[in-house]
Motif scaffolding. Structure first.
Motif, PDB file in Angstrom:
ATOM      1  N   TYR A  84      -7.243  -9.858  -3.155  1.00 36.57           N
ATOM      2  CA  TYR A  84      -7.063  -9.512  -1.739  1.00 36.57           C
ATOM      3  C   TYR A  84      -8.321  -8.837  -1.221  1.00 36.57           C
ATOM      4  CZ  TYR A  84      -2.069 -10.233  -2.668  1.00 36.57           C
ATOM      5  OH  TYR A  84      -0.848 -10.752  -3.017  1.00 36.57           O
ATOM      6  N   GLU A  85      -9.097  -9.551  -0.430  1.00 35.17           N
ATOM      7  CA  GLU A  85     -10.348  -9.005   0.082  1.00 35.17           C
ATOM      8  C   GLU A  85     -10.131  -7.783   0.960  1.00 35.17           C
ATOM      9  OE1 GLU A  85     -12.989 -11.856   1.824  1.00 35.17           O
ATOM     10  OE2 GLU A  85     -12.703 -13.268   0.182  1.00 35.17           O
ATOM     11  N   SER A  86      -9.006  -7.752   1.698  1.00 40.50           N
ATOM     12  CA  SER A  86      -8.755  -6.611   2.586  1.00 40.50           C
ATOM     13  C   SER A  86      -8.449  -5.331   1.810  1.00 40.50           C
ATOM     14  CB  SER A  86      -7.594  -6.930   3.543  1.00 40.50           C
ATOM     15  OG  SER A  86      -6.417  -7.166   2.813  1.00 40.50           O
ATOM     16  N   LEU A  87      -7.994  -5.466   0.580  1.00 39.49           N
ATOM     17  CA  LEU A  87      -7.703  -4.282  -0.226  1.00 39.49           C
ATOM     18  C   LEU A  87      -9.002  -3.616  -0.641  1.00 39.49           C
ATOM     19  CD1 LEU A  87      -5.498  -2.537  -1.531  1.00 39.49           C
ATOM     20  CD2 LEU A  87      -5.633  -3.987  -3.537  1.00 39.49           C
ATOM     21  N   VAL A  90      -7.047   2.048 -11.685  1.00 40.20           N
ATOM     22  CA  VAL A  90      -7.986   0.932 -11.657  1.00 40.20           C
ATOM     23  C   VAL A  90      -7.150  -0.302 -11.349  1.00 40.20           C
ATOM     24  CG1 VAL A  90      -9.715  -0.413 -12.896  1.00 40.20           C
ATOM     25  CG2 VAL A  90      -9.477   2.039 -13.361  1.00 40.20           C
ATOM     26  N   VAL A  91      -7.548  -1.013 -10.305  1.00 41.84           N
ATOM     27  CA  VAL A  91      -6.785  -2.144  -9.795  1.00 41.84           C
ATOM     28  C   VAL A  91      -7.712  -3.340  -9.655  1.00 41.84           C
ATOM     29  CG1 VAL A  91      -5.490  -2.998  -7.793  1.00 41.84           C
ATOM     30  CG2 VAL A  91      -5.247  -0.616  -8.504  1.00 41.84           C
ATOM     31  N   THR A  92      -7.252  -4.501 -10.126  1.00 44.97           N
ATOM     32  CA  THR A  92      -7.989  -5.729  -9.843  1.00 44.97           C
ATOM     33  C   THR A  92      -7.192  -6.526  -8.822  1.00 44.97           C
ATOM     34  OG1 THR A  92      -6.961  -7.119 -11.539  1.00 44.97           O
ATOM     35  CG2 THR A  92      -8.900  -5.816 -12.200  1.00 44.97           C
ATOM     36  N   THR A  93      -7.901  -7.294  -7.990  1.00 45.11           N
ATOM     37  CA  THR A  93      -7.226  -8.037  -6.933  1.00 45.11           C
ATOM     38  C   THR A  93      -8.094  -9.165  -6.418  1.00 45.11           C
ATOM     39  OG1 THR A  93      -6.102  -7.842  -4.797  1.00 45.11           O
ATOM     40  CG2 THR A  93      -8.097  -6.529  -5.097  1.00 45.11           C
ATOM     41  N   ALA A 123       8.793   0.991 -12.300  1.00 40.82           N
ATOM     42  CA  ALA A 123       8.948   1.815 -13.503  1.00 40.82           C
ATOM     43  C   ALA A 123       7.750   2.753 -13.665  1.00 40.82           C
ATOM     44  CB  ALA A 123       9.107   0.922 -14.732  1.00 40.82           C
ATOM     45  N   ILE A 124       6.558   2.270 -13.353  1.00 36.85           N
ATOM     46  CA  ILE A 124       5.363   3.120 -13.424  1.00 36.85           C
ATOM     47  C   ILE A 124       5.495   4.276 -12.449  1.00 36.85           C
ATOM     48  CG2 ILE A 124       2.889   3.213 -12.870  1.00 36.85           C
ATOM     49  CD1 ILE A 124       2.715   0.327 -14.033  1.00 36.85           C
ATOM     50  N   LEU A 125       5.884   3.991 -11.211  1.00 41.30           N
ATOM     51  CA  LEU A 125       6.026   5.041 -10.200  1.00 41.30           C
ATOM     52  C   LEU A 125       7.099   6.048 -10.590  1.00 41.30           C
ATOM     53  CD1 LEU A 125       5.649   2.918  -6.948  1.00 41.30           C
ATOM     54  CD2 LEU A 125       4.026   4.621  -7.830  1.00 41.30           C
ATOM     55  N   ASP A 126       8.165   5.585 -11.239  1.00 43.59           N
ATOM     56  CA  ASP A 126       9.244   6.484 -11.675  1.00 43.59           C
ATOM     57  C   ASP A 126       8.777   7.451 -12.759  1.00 43.59           C
ATOM     58  OD1 ASP A 126      11.036   5.344  -9.901  1.00 43.59           O
ATOM     59  OD2 ASP A 126      12.035   4.101 -11.419  1.00 43.59           O
ATOM     60  N   ASP A 127       7.888   6.998 -13.656  1.00 41.73           N
ATOM     61  CA  ASP A 127       7.477   7.783 -14.821  1.00 41.73           C
ATOM     62  C   ASP A 127       6.132   8.482 -14.675  1.00 41.73           C
ATOM     63  OD1 ASP A 127       9.803   6.939 -16.062  1.00 41.73           O
ATOM     64  OD2 ASP A 127       8.820   5.306 -17.132  1.00 41.73           O
ATOM     65  N   LEU A 128       5.397   8.174 -13.616  1.00 42.33           N
ATOM     66  CA  LEU A 128       4.029   8.654 -13.449  1.00 42.33           C
ATOM     67  C   LEU A 128       3.953  10.170 -13.288  1.00 42.33           C
ATOM     68  CD1 LEU A 128       1.048   7.821 -13.082  1.00 42.33           C
ATOM     69  CD2 LEU A 128       1.524   7.607 -10.647  1.00 42.33           C
ATOM     70  N   LEU A 161       1.276  -4.716   0.986  1.00 43.28           N
ATOM     71  CA  LEU A 161       2.050  -4.042  -0.058  1.00 43.28           C
ATOM     72  C   LEU A 161       1.128  -3.457  -1.127  1.00 43.28           C
ATOM     73  CD1 LEU A 161       4.757  -3.247  -1.226  1.00 43.28           C
ATOM     74  CD2 LEU A 161       4.931  -5.539  -2.215  1.00 43.28           C
ATOM     75  N   ALA A 162       0.092  -4.196  -1.496  1.00 38.56           N
ATOM     76  CA  ALA A 162      -0.866  -3.709  -2.493  1.00 38.56           C
ATOM     77  C   ALA A 162      -1.551  -2.439  -1.994  1.00 38.56           C
ATOM     78  CB  ALA A 162      -1.897  -4.789  -2.801  1.00 38.56           C
ATOM     79  N   GLN A 163      -1.931  -2.416  -0.728  1.00 36.56           N
ATOM     80  CA  GLN A 163      -2.566  -1.219  -0.169  1.00 36.56           C
ATOM     81  C   GLN A 163      -1.608  -0.035  -0.206  1.00 36.56           C
ATOM     82  OE1 GLN A 163      -4.425  -1.645   3.671  1.00 36.56           O
ATOM     83  NE2 GLN A 163      -4.523   0.563   3.980  1.00 36.56           N
ATOM     84  N   ALA A 164      -0.352  -0.265   0.174  1.00 37.54           N
ATOM     85  CA  ALA A 164       0.636   0.821   0.161  1.00 37.54           C
ATOM     86  C   ALA A 164       0.851   1.346  -1.260  1.00 37.54           C
ATOM     87  CB  ALA A 164       1.954   0.335   0.762  1.00 37.54           C
ATOM     88  N   LEU A 165       0.901   0.456  -2.238  1.00 36.97           N
ATOM     89  CA  LEU A 165       1.091   0.883  -3.628  1.00 36.97           C
ATOM     90  C   LEU A 165      -0.123   1.647  -4.153  1.00 36.97           C
ATOM     91  CD1 LEU A 165       2.875  -2.253  -5.059  1.00 36.97           C
ATOM     92  CD2 LEU A 165       3.849   0.036  -4.781  1.00 36.97           C
ATOM     93  N   ALA A 166      -1.309   1.170  -3.834  1.00 34.21           N
ATOM     94  CA  ALA A 166      -2.522   1.877  -4.270  1.00 34.21           C
ATOM     95  C   ALA A 166      -2.562   3.275  -3.656  1.00 34.21           C
ATOM     96  CB  ALA A 166      -3.770   1.078  -3.894  1.00 34.21           C
ATOM     97  N   GLU A 167      -2.212   3.382  -2.384  1.00 36.69           N
ATOM     98  CA  GLU A 167      -2.182   4.695  -1.726  1.00 36.69           C
ATOM     99  C   GLU A 167      -1.116   5.596  -2.340  1.00 36.69           C
ATOM    100  OE1 GLU A 167      -1.771   3.881   2.459  1.00 36.69           O
ATOM    101  OE2 GLU A 167      -3.830   3.113   2.615  1.00 36.69           O
ATOM    102  N   ALA A 168       0.033   5.034  -2.709  1.00 38.33           N
ATOM    103  CA  ALA A 168       1.095   5.825  -3.345  1.00 38.33           C
ATOM    104  C   ALA A 168       0.628   6.380  -4.692  1.00 38.33           C
ATOM    105  CB  ALA A 168       2.358   4.976  -3.517  1.00 38.33           C
ATOM    106  N   LEU A 169      -0.108   5.590  -5.440  1.00 38.83           N
ATOM    107  CA  LEU A 169      -0.632   6.058  -6.727  1.00 38.83           C
ATOM    108  C   LEU A 169      -1.587   7.234  -6.531  1.00 38.83           C
ATOM    109  CD1 LEU A 169      -1.307   2.627  -8.458  1.00 38.83           C
ATOM    110  CD2 LEU A 169       0.519   4.264  -9.012  1.00 38.83           C
ATOM    111  N   VAL A 170      -2.474   7.102  -5.559  1.00 41.27           N
ATOM    112  CA  VAL A 170      -3.430   8.172  -5.269  1.00 41.27           C
ATOM    113  C   VAL A 170      -2.689   9.422  -4.786  1.00 41.27           C
ATOM    114  CG1 VAL A 170      -5.317   8.858  -3.735  1.00 41.27           C
ATOM    115  CG2 VAL A 170      -5.367   6.616  -4.847  1.00 41.27           C
ATOM    116  N   ASP A 171      -1.695   9.225  -3.907  1.00 45.11           N
ATOM    117  CA  ASP A 171      -0.919  10.364  -3.390  1.00 45.11           C
ATOM    118  C   ASP A 171      -0.184  11.107  -4.502  1.00 45.11           C
ATOM    119  OD1 ASP A 171      -1.758   9.790  -0.815  1.00 45.11           O
ATOM    120  OD2 ASP A 171       0.129   8.805  -0.226  1.00 45.11           O
ATOM    121  N   ARG A 172       0.162  10.405  -5.569  1.00 46.62           N
ATOM    122  CA  ARG A 172       0.864  11.027  -6.699  1.00 46.62           C
ATOM    123  C   ARG A 172      -0.094  11.611  -7.727  1.00 46.62           C
ATOM    124  NH1 ARG A 172       6.453   8.053  -7.810  1.00 46.62           N
ATOM    125  NH2 ARG A 172       6.989   7.581  -5.660  1.00 46.62           N
TER     126      ARG A 172
END
Length: 171
Positions: A168-171, A163-166, A119-124, A147-158
């Protein structure tokens, strides 16, 4: 209220830039809790801030501090930050904080978060502020991290400020 929080008027900008200097969570300040101030900055080449660490509450407090300070500034209030703080005039604030599990809607913790993020991606809109607490929690750590990395990148691309908390050390 401003005097009680030792708050100041931030600089409002139409640029996609946020600089919160010595930011403190307003509710903690008002409760008289000793607060360690944080410097939080987004904009320019840094469109996303990923906060990781152990389960002690600091990640979520920092995330909510950003959201509350931006909302307060947009409402014309002073913010519990240093006087040279900058707040963008964002076209929207989008959040996924807490557990979206719902037995009635047949949503697990994981699928509840994904529904909210969709819903966030649809309305952003570009320049929007996105606050995601424990991004893609409740699934396999390897798959969740990817998946978290892909979503974070999608937010930046848009064009979002995120601000994301996690955990996941790799993120």
């Amino acid at each position: 209220l401003s005097a009680e929080m030792e708050a100041s008027a931030p600089v409002l900008t139409t640029a996609s830039e946020m600089i919160l200097r010595r930011a403190r969570h307003p509710l903690l300040v008002l409760e008289g809790v000793p607060v360690v101030p944080n410097d939080l900055q987004l904009g320019g080449g840094q469109r996303a801030l990923v906060i990781t660490g152990p389960n002690t509450g600091g990640k979520t407090v920092a995330l909510k501090t950003v959201g509350l300070c931006v909302v307060m500034a947009l409402c014309g209030l002073h913010v519990p930050c240093a006087h040279d703080s900058v707040v963008p005039l964002v076209p929207g604030i989008f959040t996924d904080i807490g557990d979206e599990q719902s037995l009635q809607a047949h949503l697990s913790t994981f699928s509840g978060h994904l529904a909210n993020i969709r819903a966030i991606l649809d309305d952003l809109l570009p320049g929007g502020l996105v606050l995601l607490d424990e991004l893609v929690v409740g699934t396999d750590p390897v798959q969740g991290s990817a998946l978290a990395q892909a979503l974070a990148e999608a937010l930046v691309d848009r064009g979002a400020l995120a601000v994301v908390t996690t955990h996941y050390e790799s993120l």
